[in-house]
Design a protein around this motif. Sequence first.
Motif, PDB file in Angstrom:
ATOM      1  N   UNK A  58       0.330  -1.702  -0.009  1.00 11.42           N
ATOM      2  CA  UNK A  58      -0.023   0.275   0.317  1.00 11.42           C
ATOM      3  C   UNK A  58       1.134   1.437  -0.214  1.00 11.42           C
ATOM      4  N   UNK A  59       1.797   1.386   0.707  1.00 13.26           N
ATOM      5  CA  UNK A  59       2.778   1.790   0.679  1.00 13.26           C
ATOM      6  C   UNK A  59       3.279   2.600  -0.422  1.00 13.26           C
ATOM      7  N   UNK A  60       3.750   1.343  -0.695  1.00 17.57           N
ATOM      8  CA  UNK A  60       4.531   1.992  -3.056  1.00 17.57           C
ATOM      9  C   UNK A  60       3.163   2.127  -3.746  1.00 17.57           C
ATOM     10  N   UNK A  61       2.119   1.700  -3.576  1.00 15.16           N
ATOM     11  CA  UNK A  61       1.173   2.452  -4.313  1.00 15.16           C
ATOM     12  C   UNK A  61       0.812   3.636  -4.185  1.00 15.16           C
ATOM     13  N   UNK A  66      11.881  -0.865  -0.110  1.00 17.77           N
ATOM     14  CA  UNK A  66      10.389  -1.363   0.905  1.00 17.77           C
ATOM     15  C   UNK A  66       9.737  -2.714  -0.394  1.00 17.77           C
ATOM     16  N   UNK A  67      10.455  -2.952  -1.823  1.00 16.26           N
ATOM     17  CA  UNK A  67       9.746  -4.013  -2.569  1.00 16.26           C
ATOM     18  C   UNK A  67      10.320  -5.186  -2.092  1.00 16.26           C
ATOM     19  N   UNK A  68      11.400  -5.513  -1.756  1.00 14.61           N
ATOM     20  CA  UNK A  68      12.365  -6.409  -1.211  1.00 14.61           C
ATOM     21  C   UNK A  68      11.368  -6.783   0.025  1.00 14.61           C
ATOM     22  N   UNK A  69      11.240  -5.905   1.376  1.00 18.74           N
ATOM     23  CA  UNK A  69      10.260  -6.063   2.293  1.00 18.74           C
ATOM     24  C   UNK A  69       8.941  -7.009   2.149  1.00 18.74           C
TER      25      UNK A  69
END
Length: 241
Positions: free
Chosen positions: A143-146, A180-183
């Motif tokens: 959600x934070x990436x989006x 963040x994508x890695x997490x």
Amino acid sequence: MTTTGRQDSTRPDDETTGPLPIVGTPGRAGVGGRAGAPKDPAEMTMLDHMGGPMGFVYSAIPVAVFVTANAFLSLSLTIGIAVGSGLALFGYRLLRGERFAQAVGSLLGVVLAAALVAITGSARDFFAIGIWVSLAGFVFTVATLVARRPITGVLWNLFHGGTHDWRADRPSLRAHDIATMGAALVLGSRFVVQQWLYITESTTGLGIARVLMGTPLSVVSVILIVWAFRRSTKRLIPAGR
């Protein structure tokens, strides 16, 4: 006349040697990223909240104890041994000087998992809370990436006073997107694999998956986060601060 000439000729040497000690000051050496340079306070704060490098190891011990005990003992004894291992780790971490909040966190996790097992009577439920926490973490990070506000960047900015326009700096934003994508991938993979094992009622498989997908994947995620933190600090924090 001769004496005056000698005094004048030595002045340039005196003036040039004066500033030399400044070159070797610790502050300036640290800015250059040499060996012994001070670490980013934000990076240290993040690792501290995670319990440090040993925090991952501590989280795996009660799981290994539970699975091993469950293979040979009754469920009630297994629960008692698992909680006992959590209490032992809690005391050990306090004796090592760790903060109470850090030490008690792992103990609460073991106690809650053991309580759920005692209520349901199913050993696999020892892993249920962790499975759903992984799902919640995956949804949150995605959600934070989006929203174009990757959580690692938000945390970095928060640790640095919340005053930096880090999203306007493309390399910093890209670094935090990757971290963040890695997490998110770590959390998502944990949920998919362990939820499948939960459905198939493989308690031993759940324990093995928790250990193998715990510390190793967490280390990979932390490496990415530390890289993103350092990249942002290098680009956005003035040298010497």
